[in-house]
Structure formats: C-alpha cells, structure tokens
Design an enzyme around this catalytic site. Sequence first.
Site, PDB file in Angstrom:
ATOM      1  N   ASN A   1       0.809  -1.217   0.000  1.00 28.00           N
ATOM      2  CA  ASN A   1       0.000   0.000   0.000  1.00 28.00           C
ATOM      3  C   ASN A   1       0.847   1.274   0.000  1.00 28.00           C
ATOM      4  O   ASN A   1       1.656   1.485   0.898  1.00 28.00           O
ATOM      5  CB  ASN A   1      -0.908  -0.017   1.248  1.00 28.00           C
TER       6      ASN A   1
ATOM      7  N   ARG B   1     -13.681  -5.817  15.754  1.00 25.38           N
ATOM      8  CA  ARG B   1     -12.697  -4.809  16.160  1.00 25.38           C
ATOM      9  C   ARG B   1     -13.414  -3.492  16.384  1.00 25.38           C
ATOM     10  O   ARG B   1     -14.250  -3.088  15.579  1.00 25.38           O
ATOM     11  CB  ARG B   1     -11.642  -4.659  15.062  1.00 25.38           C
TER      12      ARG B   1
ATOM     13  N   TYR C   1      -6.996   6.955  13.239  1.00 27.91           N
ATOM     14  CA  TYR C   1      -6.872   5.705  12.501  1.00 27.91           C
ATOM     15  C   TYR C   1      -8.095   4.800  12.762  1.00 27.91           C
ATOM     16  O   TYR C   1      -8.536   4.666  13.901  1.00 27.91           O
ATOM     17  CB  TYR C   1      -5.598   4.940  12.902  1.00 27.91           C
TER      18      TYR C   1
ATOM     19  N   ASP D   1      -7.118  -1.960  17.772  1.00 27.11           N
ATOM     20  CA  ASP D   1      -5.836  -1.695  17.110  1.00 27.11           C
ATOM     21  C   ASP D   1      -5.307  -0.340  17.556  1.00 27.11           C
ATOM     22  O   ASP D   1      -5.927   0.698  17.299  1.00 27.11           O
ATOM     23  CB  ASP D   1      -6.056  -1.701  15.582  1.00 27.11           C
TER      24      ASP D   1
ATOM     25  N   HIS E   1      -2.420   0.780  16.552  1.00 26.02           N
ATOM     26  CA  HIS E   1      -1.729   1.258  15.339  1.00 26.02           C
ATOM     27  C   HIS E   1      -0.427   1.996  15.649  1.00 26.02           C
ATOM     28  O   HIS E   1      -0.189   3.108  15.161  1.00 26.02           O
ATOM     29  CB  HIS E   1      -2.682   2.110  14.491  1.00 26.02           C
TER      30      HIS E   1
ATOM     31  N   GLU F   1      -3.728  -4.631  19.630  1.00 22.33           N
ATOM     32  CA  GLU F   1      -2.857  -4.798  18.457  1.00 22.33           C
ATOM     33  C   GLU F   1      -1.886  -3.644  18.290  1.00 22.33           C
ATOM     34  O   GLU F   1      -2.238  -2.495  18.513  1.00 22.33           O
ATOM     35  CB  GLU F   1      -3.770  -4.905  17.226  1.00 22.33           C
TER      36      GLU F   1
ATOM     37  N   GLU G   1       1.645  -6.903  11.467  1.00 21.77           N
ATOM     38  CA  GLU G   1       1.124  -6.757  10.107  1.00 21.77           C
ATOM     39  C   GLU G   1       2.154  -6.171   9.149  1.00 21.77           C
ATOM     40  O   GLU G   1       2.076  -6.395   7.950  1.00 21.77           O
ATOM     41  CB  GLU G   1      -0.175  -5.938  10.091  1.00 21.77           C
TER      42      GLU G   1
ATOM     43  N   ARG H   1       0.747 -11.380  13.562  1.00 17.77           N
ATOM     44  CA  ARG H   1      -0.131 -10.894  12.481  1.00 17.77           C
ATOM     45  C   ARG H   1       0.528 -10.845  11.106  1.00 17.77           C
ATOM     46  O   ARG H   1      -0.008 -10.277  10.167  1.00 17.77           O
ATOM     47  CB  ARG H   1      -0.673  -9.505  12.856  1.00 17.77           C
TER      48      ARG H   1
ATOM     49  N   HIS I   1      -3.097 -10.346   9.153  1.00 16.01           N
ATOM     50  CA  HIS I   1      -3.592  -9.088   8.619  1.00 16.01           C
ATOM     51  C   HIS I   1      -4.530  -9.378   7.439  1.00 16.01           C
ATOM     52  O   HIS I   1      -4.251 -10.262   6.635  1.00 16.01           O
ATOM     53  CB  HIS I   1      -2.377  -8.287   8.141  1.00 16.01           C
TER      54      HIS I   1
ATOM     55  N   ASP J   1      -6.231  -3.500   1.549  1.00 18.07           N
ATOM     56  CA  ASP J   1      -5.082  -3.352   0.647  1.00 18.07           C
ATOM     57  C   ASP J   1      -4.396  -4.692   0.374  1.00 18.07           C
ATOM     58  O   ASP J   1      -3.451  -4.758  -0.409  1.00 18.07           O
ATOM     59  CB  ASP J   1      -4.087  -2.318   1.187  1.00 18.07           C
TER      60      ASP J   1
ATOM     61  N   GLU K   1      -8.240 -11.396  10.194  1.00 16.47           N
ATOM     62  CA  GLU K   1      -8.880 -10.103   9.927  1.00 16.47           C
ATOM     63  C   GLU K   1      -9.592 -10.156   8.571  1.00 16.47           C
ATOM     64  O   GLU K   1      -9.085 -10.752   7.625  1.00 16.47           O
ATOM     65  CB  GLU K   1      -7.824  -8.995   9.910  1.00 16.47           C
TER      66      GLU K   1
ATOM     67  N   TRP L   1       2.027   6.798  12.343  1.00 14.14           N
ATOM     68  CA  TRP L   1       0.625   6.762  11.908  1.00 14.14           C
ATOM     69  C   TRP L   1       0.000   5.411  12.212  1.00 14.14           C
ATOM     70  O   TRP L   1       0.563   4.371  12.051  1.00 14.14           O
ATOM     71  CB  TRP L   1       0.476   7.036  10.409  1.00 14.14           C
TER      72      TRP L   1
HETATM   73  O1  EZ4 Z   1      -3.530   0.339   8.496  1.00 15.00           O
HETATM   74  O2  EZ4 Z   1      -3.536  -2.179   5.982  1.00 15.00           O
HETATM   75  O3  EZ4 Z   1      -5.232  -3.952  11.217  1.00 15.00           O
HETATM   76  N1  EZ4 Z   1      -5.289  -3.381  10.179  1.00 15.00           N
HETATM   77  C1  EZ4 Z   1      -4.575  -2.295   9.862  1.00 15.00           C
HETATM   78  C2  EZ4 Z   1      -4.729  -1.757   8.457  1.00 15.00           C
HETATM   79  C3  EZ4 Z   1      -3.515  -0.969   7.993  1.00 15.00           C
HETATM   80  C4  EZ4 Z   1      -3.489  -0.896   6.487  1.00 15.00           C
HETATM   81  C5  EZ4 Z   1      -2.242  -0.180   5.976  1.00 15.00           C
HETATM   82  O4  EZ4 Z   1      -2.082  -0.348   4.610  1.00 15.00           O
HETATM   83  O5  EZ4 Z   1      -3.857  -1.789  10.680  1.00 15.00           O
HETATM   84  O6  EZ4 Z   1      -5.905  -0.978   8.380  1.00 15.00           O
HETATM   85 CO    CO Z   2      -3.533  -3.136  12.322  1.00 21.58          CO
END
Ligand code: EZ4
Ligand code: CO
Length: 403
Positions: free
Chosen positions: A38, A148, A160, A211, A213, A237, A263, A284, A313, A317, A340, A403
């Site tokens: 991605n 989730r 996010y 998540d 993130h 996560e 992931e 993941r 994951h 994407d 997921e 991010w």
């Molecule tokens: O942000 O796949 O758990 N899922 C995630 C995704 C990621 C995207 C990034 O390309 O964290 O939504």
């Molecule tokens: Co994630």
Amino acid sequence: MPKITAARVIVTSPGRNFVTLKIETSDGVHGVGDATLNGRELAVASYLTDHVIPCLIGRDAHQIEDIWQYLYKGAYWRRGPVTMAAIAAVDMALWDIKAKIAGLPLYQLLGGACRTGVMVYGHANGATIEETLENAAVYASQGYKAIRLQSGVPGLNGVYGVSKDKFFYEPADSHLPTESLWSTEKYLRSAPGLFEAARDKLGWDLHLLHDVHHRLTPIEAGRLGKDLEPYRPFWMEDAVPAENQASFRIIRQHTTTPLAVGEIFNSIWDCKQLIEEQLIDYIRATVVHAGGITHLRKIASFADLHHVRTGCHGATDLSPICMAAALHFDLSIPNFGVQEYMRHTEATDAVFPHAYSFADGMLHPGEAIGLGVDIDEAQAAKHPYKRAYLPIARREDGSMHDW
Ligand code: EZ4
Ligand code: CO
C-alpha cells in the site's frame, strides 16, 4: 515438469491499487500471486518485472522451496517489504499452480483442514462511542463472532480506523499523504470508555479487538492494557512500533491483555525474539508481506512451539488473492487464532473472482482447485493505476508521530 514460460505484472485500481503477478507454465496452467504494498505499489511491480521475472523463465514451477531460496539468498540484499512482497507473489502463484496440477484446493496440500472454517473479525467504527457500538451491533447481527472496535477521540480530527463509509474502510485516500492530528493523552482518556460501553451494550459473548496502530510507548501501552483488562479484549494490536522487540517486555510486565503484532513484519527475523520470549500472543504477519505461504508456515510453526497463535492481517489493501491464500493457510495450521476480514468493494470482487465465502462469522476458502481465485484481466484493464498514499500523523506541536 511444468516449466515457467511467462510471467507478468498486472496493476489495477478498482477503487484502490492492487499489484498482481501472473505466472504461466508449459502445462497450460497459470497461477496468481498478490504483490500489493500500500502506497509503494510500483516499487514492487518494478522489482518483479525488472529483476525477478527474467530469473524465473525456464524454471520448474514445482520447485517452490528452491525458487524461494533462490530469490531470497540470490538477491544478496535480504528482507524488506518490497523484496519480500515480490517473493511472496511468486510463492503464492507457484502454490496455486501446484495445487491446480494436483487437482486439489491448496489447503489439502498444506496438510488438510484442521477446522471447519476460519473465524474472522470485522471492523466496527464510528465518530463516537455510540456510533461505533451501533455499527458493532450490525456486525453481530450478521453473525460475526469477533469485532474490532475503533472510535473517534474527542478533540482529534479523525483517527486511525474511523472511516467516512461505515461499510468500506480505505485509509490510502489521497494523491499526497493527508495529515491527521494525534494526542496520546486524549486517546488514552477515551479508549477504556469504549470497551466499558461495549460490554454494557454487546454483552460478553463476542470477541472484541482493538488496534492501537503503533501509537504508544511501552509504558503507555502497559497502562492501556491494564485499563482494558476488566473488559477482556481478545487482543490489543500494534501497541508500540515494533522495531525494538525487547520493548514488549515492558508491556508484558504490566498487563495480561493479550498482545498482537506484526502486520508490517516481513520475515521471521522481525518476530524471532517476540515469539521466543513469549512476549506476544498473536502474530499478524501475512502472506503477501512476509514472503508468501512458504515463509509464513515457518513463522507459524515456530510460533506454535511458543504458544503464539496467528491473526493474519486482512485489510482491503491485501487483494482477494492474498485473502484466499491466507484462508488456505489458516485452515491448515494447528495454531490459528483469528483472521482479519475487511470486505472488498464490488468492483474489486469483479476483478478478482473467488471461491471463498462468509457464513456464520467464518470464512471458508471453498473447494475450487488451487487458491480458488483469479484475475479477470478485461475487468482489471478498466481500472488504471492511481497514485494513493497512506496518511501521516502529527502531534499537537507539529512533530511527526507514528501513523
Ligand atoms: O492500516 O492495511 O489492522 N489493520 C490495519 C490496516 C492498515 C493498512 C495499511 O495499509 O492496521 O488498516
Ligand atoms: Co492493524
């Protein structure tokens, strides 16, 4: 032997970009592999077209392990998401070919089914806790056993996991990276309330996931894990950026909330210490970003020795080709945890016709031979590549955050 006679890369954008490798053999059988990374799609497309495909022509398509080793060791420059996504695409396509020649759905070659289906989790989200829980109730009514939860944070302009469209979530949303605001303090104040309200409204029979993130430090993650403990989340996560595997020791010292990570990992070396020291509960890593089915099986076997289960994951994407590969893999390994599952759009499903299906909270890869998924090239040609980036996050003082 089935010789590799041709291979090519197909880039298509039915709403979002996908990179696909198609390998043809002298037997007339072809295989497909997902190579989507991605926001950096064309780097993998070039890696395959300019550097990998010339080395594949004439090889025995049945020699999956040898070709894997040839591409991994032969490049001299090892690992990294671009290299490993390219190797993964070749690996997926070769497994697809082998299973088609054998006349079996791929999971049969991987040892056969260990379970009746693959438990998946869907993504419920909303600007507010109320909205998120309304969305979660929709998932529950559709039969999902695991959901989730991501909710907007008061004072932040979009975080996010919260999408404008409640049905499809697509973070790669612009031709240049969009910028979002982040505050750890505001987030840590709001997240436990989401789970408290969720147990109130949804009860205790659903698995609830979250998540982070990559947004916290280890000690902050320890605190969030502790705050969530009363609501028994299935996992927390990506609590911290995971380059430093030892940092998970700190989280572990402070909470019994199960931890999931990986992931963005692309090899077993990214999680060796995490697994060996039993610092995580779910790994993941996924087929496309961790070197294909061949390498992911190695990770899963190692994890199994250390009481770590898988939780691949499965965001949008990752193309339906990767999803199919993941489902065959999930069905066949003993230490599967959860998968997921973010639904693809109709346009994407039209480009990638597939045999997998959803029923009662579970996905099943189906009984079609091979991966049970293909690319419709006429459909793919209708959707030209469109540059798209993932967003970035800045703290309230303007400095960059993960991010
Ligand atoms: O942000 O796949 O758990 N899922 C995630 C995704 C990621 C995207 C990034 O390309 O964290 O939504
Ligand atoms: Co994630």
